[in-house]
Structure formats: C-alpha cells, structure tokens
Design a protein around this motif. Structure first.
Motif, PDB file in Angstrom:
ATOM      1  N   THR A  17       0.785  -1.236   0.000  1.00  0.00           N
ATOM      2  CA  THR A  17       0.000   0.000   0.000  1.00  0.00           C
ATOM      3  C   THR A  17       0.822   1.294   0.000  1.00  0.00           C
ATOM      4  O   THR A  17       0.276   2.356  -0.297  1.00  0.00           O
ATOM      5  CB  THR A  17      -0.910   0.045   1.250  1.00  0.00           C
ATOM      6  OG1 THR A  17      -0.076  -0.051   2.401  1.00  0.00           O
ATOM      7  CG2 THR A  17      -1.921  -1.080   1.253  1.00  0.00           C
ATOM      8  N   ILE A  20       0.882   3.461  -3.201  1.00  0.00           N
ATOM      9  CA  ILE A  20      -0.456   3.991  -3.515  1.00  0.00           C
ATOM     10  C   ILE A  20      -0.784   5.153  -2.593  1.00  0.00           C
ATOM     11  O   ILE A  20      -1.274   6.204  -3.028  1.00  0.00           O
ATOM     12  CB  ILE A  20      -1.523   2.877  -3.377  1.00  0.00           C
ATOM     13  CG1 ILE A  20      -1.189   1.711  -4.290  1.00  0.00           C
ATOM     14  CG2 ILE A  20      -2.916   3.429  -3.679  1.00  0.00           C
ATOM     15  CD1 ILE A  20      -2.035   0.467  -4.043  1.00  0.00           C
ATOM     16  N   LEU A 108     -11.636   5.235  -6.336  1.00  0.00           N
ATOM     17  CA  LEU A 108     -10.649   4.170  -6.200  1.00  0.00           C
ATOM     18  C   LEU A 108     -11.222   2.915  -6.842  1.00  0.00           C
ATOM     19  O   LEU A 108     -12.423   2.608  -6.653  1.00  0.00           O
ATOM     20  CB  LEU A 108     -10.377   3.872  -4.722  1.00  0.00           C
ATOM     21  CG  LEU A 108      -9.351   4.713  -3.959  1.00  0.00           C
ATOM     22  CD1 LEU A 108      -9.640   6.194  -4.046  1.00  0.00           C
ATOM     23  CD2 LEU A 108      -9.277   4.272  -2.499  1.00  0.00           C
ATOM     24  N   HIS A 110      -9.427  -0.651  -6.977  1.00  0.00           N
ATOM     25  CA  HIS A 110      -8.204  -1.416  -6.717  1.00  0.00           C
ATOM     26  C   HIS A 110      -8.493  -2.911  -6.770  1.00  0.00           C
ATOM     27  O   HIS A 110      -9.355  -3.410  -6.035  1.00  0.00           O
ATOM     28  CB  HIS A 110      -7.656  -1.076  -5.324  1.00  0.00           C
ATOM     29  CG  HIS A 110      -7.169   0.344  -5.187  1.00  0.00           C
ATOM     30  ND1 HIS A 110      -6.809   0.896  -3.985  1.00  0.00           N
ATOM     31  CD2 HIS A 110      -6.964   1.308  -6.122  1.00  0.00           C
ATOM     32  CE1 HIS A 110      -6.410   2.153  -4.175  1.00  0.00           C
ATOM     33  NE2 HIS A 110      -6.511   2.417  -5.464  1.00  0.00           N
ATOM     34  N   SER A 111      -7.788  -3.598  -7.637  1.00  0.00           N
ATOM     35  CA  SER A 111      -7.873  -5.068  -7.740  1.00  0.00           C
ATOM     36  C   SER A 111      -9.269  -5.535  -8.138  1.00  0.00           C
ATOM     37  O   SER A 111      -9.777  -6.529  -7.602  1.00  0.00           O
ATOM     38  CB  SER A 111      -7.453  -5.726  -6.414  1.00  0.00           C
ATOM     39  OG  SER A 111      -6.179  -5.287  -6.028  1.00  0.00           O
ATOM     40  N   SER A 137      -7.828   6.456  -8.917  1.00  0.00           N
ATOM     41  CA  SER A 137      -6.722   5.618  -8.465  1.00  0.00           C
ATOM     42  C   SER A 137      -7.088   4.183  -8.831  1.00  0.00           C
ATOM     43  O   SER A 137      -8.057   3.628  -8.304  1.00  0.00           O
ATOM     44  CB  SER A 137      -6.586   5.778  -6.941  1.00  0.00           C
ATOM     45  OG  SER A 137      -5.738   4.796  -6.394  1.00  0.00           O
ATOM     46  N   LEU A 139      -5.793   0.211  -9.523  1.00  0.00           N
ATOM     47  CA  LEU A 139      -4.744  -0.784  -9.290  1.00  0.00           C
ATOM     48  C   LEU A 139      -5.126  -2.065 -10.031  1.00  0.00           C
ATOM     49  O   LEU A 139      -6.249  -2.560  -9.879  1.00  0.00           O
ATOM     50  CB  LEU A 139      -4.638  -1.065  -7.790  1.00  0.00           C
ATOM     51  CG  LEU A 139      -3.530  -2.018  -7.340  1.00  0.00           C
ATOM     52  CD1 LEU A 139      -2.150  -1.390  -7.538  1.00  0.00           C
ATOM     53  CD2 LEU A 139      -3.720  -2.398  -5.866  1.00  0.00           C
ATOM     54  N   HIS A 200       2.791   3.627 -11.360  1.00  0.00           N
ATOM     55  CA  HIS A 200       3.797   3.061 -10.458  1.00  0.00           C
ATOM     56  C   HIS A 200       3.650   1.547 -10.395  1.00  0.00           C
ATOM     57  O   HIS A 200       2.546   1.019 -10.550  1.00  0.00           O
ATOM     58  CB  HIS A 200       3.627   3.614  -9.035  1.00  0.00           C
ATOM     59  CG  HIS A 200       4.031   5.042  -8.893  1.00  0.00           C
ATOM     60  ND1 HIS A 200       3.143   6.083  -9.061  1.00  0.00           N
ATOM     61  CD2 HIS A 200       5.233   5.607  -8.610  1.00  0.00           C
ATOM     62  CE1 HIS A 200       3.787   7.234  -8.889  1.00  0.00           C
ATOM     63  NE2 HIS A 200       5.045   6.974  -8.614  1.00  0.00           N
ATOM     64  N   VAL A 202       3.663  -1.675  -7.971  1.00  0.00           N
ATOM     65  CA  VAL A 202       3.407  -1.992  -6.555  1.00  0.00           C
ATOM     66  C   VAL A 202       3.864  -3.434  -6.304  1.00  0.00           C
ATOM     67  O   VAL A 202       3.442  -4.343  -7.006  1.00  0.00           O
ATOM     68  CB  VAL A 202       1.900  -1.847  -6.236  1.00  0.00           C
ATOM     69  CG1 VAL A 202       1.595  -2.325  -4.822  1.00  0.00           C
ATOM     70  CG2 VAL A 202       1.471  -0.387  -6.421  1.00  0.00           C
ATOM     71  N   GLN A 240       1.712  -5.559  -9.282  1.00  0.00           N
ATOM     72  CA  GLN A 240       0.539  -4.749  -9.631  1.00  0.00           C
ATOM     73  C   GLN A 240       1.005  -3.413 -10.203  1.00  0.00           C
ATOM     74  O   GLN A 240       2.098  -2.936  -9.883  1.00  0.00           O
ATOM     75  CB  GLN A 240      -0.315  -4.481  -8.385  1.00  0.00           C
ATOM     76  CG  GLN A 240      -0.982  -5.719  -7.808  1.00  0.00           C
ATOM     77  CD  GLN A 240      -1.566  -5.440  -6.440  1.00  0.00           C
ATOM     78  OE1 GLN A 240      -0.826  -5.110  -5.502  1.00  0.00           O
ATOM     79  NE2 GLN A 240      -2.854  -5.554  -6.298  1.00  0.00           N
ATOM     80  N   HIS A 242      -0.158   0.602 -10.485  1.00  0.00           N
ATOM     81  CA  HIS A 242      -1.070   1.628  -9.971  1.00  0.00           C
ATOM     82  C   HIS A 242      -1.083   2.793 -10.943  1.00  0.00           C
ATOM     83  O   HIS A 242      -0.033   3.362 -11.262  1.00  0.00           O
ATOM     84  CB  HIS A 242      -0.612   2.115  -8.591  1.00  0.00           C
ATOM     85  CG  HIS A 242      -1.522   3.162  -8.034  1.00  0.00           C
ATOM     86  ND1 HIS A 242      -1.147   4.476  -7.867  1.00  0.00           N
ATOM     87  CD2 HIS A 242      -2.815   3.098  -7.644  1.00  0.00           C
ATOM     88  CE1 HIS A 242      -2.166   5.160  -7.371  1.00  0.00           C
ATOM     89  NE2 HIS A 242      -3.188   4.350  -7.233  1.00  0.00           N
TER      90      HIS A 242
END
Ligand SMILES: C[S@@+](CC[C@H](N)C(=O)[O-])C[C@H]1O[C@@H](n2cnc3c(N)ncnc32)[C@H](O)[C@@H]1O
Length: 249
Positions: A17, A20, A108, A110-111, A137, A139, A200, A202, A240, A242
């Motif tokens: 995390t 992120i 967000l 994420h995943s 954001s 991911l 980025h 992760v 991952q 981001h």
C-alpha cells in the motif's frame, strides 16, 4: 479524530500500500481543507476507505460481497467514522446504474478490473462518476510478474500459457480473468476519457524475496519498493500497476 486531508502514515506503510498512499496523499494535500467525496469500487473491508474517512472525507464503498461490507461497517464503527462511510452492495459491472454522474472527487478501483466481466464499461462508469478535475486511483494485476512468479515456482507450463494468452491468464484454474501491462492499462483509462498522470509498480520485489528477508528488513524493503516504483524496467516487473488518472477539468 478527523484530520481533513491527511492520512495517518504509520497505518499505511506496507509494500502493498505504501506507493499507492504516497500518490493519494499528494492528491489529498493538493486539495487540503476540502471534504472530498470518495467512491471506492470493490473497496472490500475498507483498507483504504476507513483511513480516508478518518482523514475527514466522505466515502462510499461499492462491493459485491456482503461479508466484506459487514466487515467494513464494523471497522468504520470501531474507527469512529461510521457516519462518513457508506456501504453499498453492488456489482462493478453495473456501476453506471449505481452511482450519480459527476458527483465524486476521487474514485478508487483497486484489484477489480482483473475480475469483472468487461472492464471497459467499468472504467467508463468510473470516469463518469468523477466531477471534472476529479482523480482516479486504479490498481491492476500485472502480467509480467505473474509469468515470472509461475516460472520461479517451477510452473513453467503455466508461465508459458500466461505469457502467450491475450488476456494474460493461465487457463481455467486462474482466479483472474485478465492481467495488464502499463500500456494496456493506460489505454483502457485513456479510452474512458481519463488522462493518466502517473503509473507506479506496486510490489516490485516484495513477492520475490524470501520471507526471512522481507520480514527481517521491512523498512529497507519499503524504501527499496518506493525507490523502484516509478523506475523502468523495475516498475513493469511489479506484481501490480497503480495508475493515477484525472478527468479533464
Ligand atoms: C482483492 S479485494 C480488494 C479490496 C480493496 N480494493 C483493496 O485493494 O484492499 C477485491 C474486492 O473486490 C470485490 N469484487 C470482486 N468482484 C467485484 C465486482 N464484480 N463488483 C464489485 N466488487 C467486486 C470483492 O468482493 C473484494 O472485496
């Protein structure tokens, strides 16, 4: 106690995390003093939603799992932010019908894009949910790390299948429906009308190191992850990716 904009640092520093939160904190700092409206799609038990609510923001979590939402509600209550966290059961594939258009400042996701039926309507709905100037954001699971991970574990057939598969999956037993590289994930967000500002990696190294090293030197690992996250070729070998993107103002 709510600290509008700020997110307590010690709770957010893990290889999964830290990068992120670094990106999110920059956005929260940019909008310091504002109470942001946040939508967390597939937000699960609130790993991001609750700290954001603790920082004073209003967060809606949409998730398919009633169990995850029950855990989120408990966690929000324990943190004293139940009034700033709304749990909504729903499928990301039907997101467009669940959220108001142009109503949130930060979304967000994420995943989630690796498990939905079709990522394109989901990213279109994420973009539509944002106010002009709002940020996303996102991911996603990365393909290259999955190929390397299978190979390192001796699953060479799965590594070959994953590298060759157009969606980046390893066949019927794979729990994910697709994996991304940076260009593919960026193109998906661009097609939804978002402008990608940062990408980025992760967990560049965290999953590859022996547990004794990762557990024995957590601060050094965190520093290394943060140092490599934006640098090629390391970024693209992360587990991952981001992406931080914005709806044009
Ligand atoms: C791996 S967890 C990630 C949780 C959180 N976003 C995070 O990064 O810590 C994935 C979450 O997405 C939710 N999910 C999976 N498929 C979904 C879908 N089609 N619609 C909404 N939520 C979904 C799951 O219930 C789970 O809570």
């Amino acid at each position: 106690m709510a600290r509008l904009g700020g997110v307590e640092q010690t709770r957010t520093l893990t290889p999964r995390t830290a990068v992120i939160w670094t990106v999110l904190r920059a956005e929260l700092d940019r909008r310091a003093g504002e109470r942001l409206s946040v939508l967390d799609v597939g937000g699960g038990t609130g790993g991001f939603a609750v700290p954001l609510a603790e920082a004073g923001h209003q967060v809606t979590v949409v998730d398919a799992s009633p169990d995850a939402l029950a855990a989120l509600t408990r966690r929000a209550a324990e943190a004293g932010v139940a009034d700033r966290v709304r749990a909504t059961q729903g499928d990301a594939d039907a997101l467009a019908g669940l959220v108001e258009p142009a109503a949130v400042d930060l979304v967000l996701c994420h995943s989630v894009l690796e498990v939905v039926d079709d990522p394109e309507p989901v990213t279109a709905a994420l973009a539509a949910a944002l106010r002009p100037g709002g940020a996303a954001s996102v991911l996603v699971a990365a393909r290259a790390a999955a190929v390397l991970g299978r190979a390192i574990n001796g699953q060479l057939d799965a590594a070959v299948a994953l590298a060759a598969d157009p969606q980046g999956t390893a066949g019927g037993r794979d729990t994910l429906r697709r994996r991304y590289d940076a260009d593919g994930a960026g193109a998906l967000l661009t097609a939804a009308g978002l402008v990608v500002e940062e990408i980025h990696g992760v967990r560049v190294l965290a999953d590859l190191l022996p547990a004794a090293v990762a557990d024995g030197q957590p601060a050094a690992l965190l520093d290394l992850e943060c140092a490599l996250a934006a640098k090629l070729p390391y970024r693209d070998l992360a587990a991952q990716l981001h992406l931080f993107a914005r709806r044009p103002a």
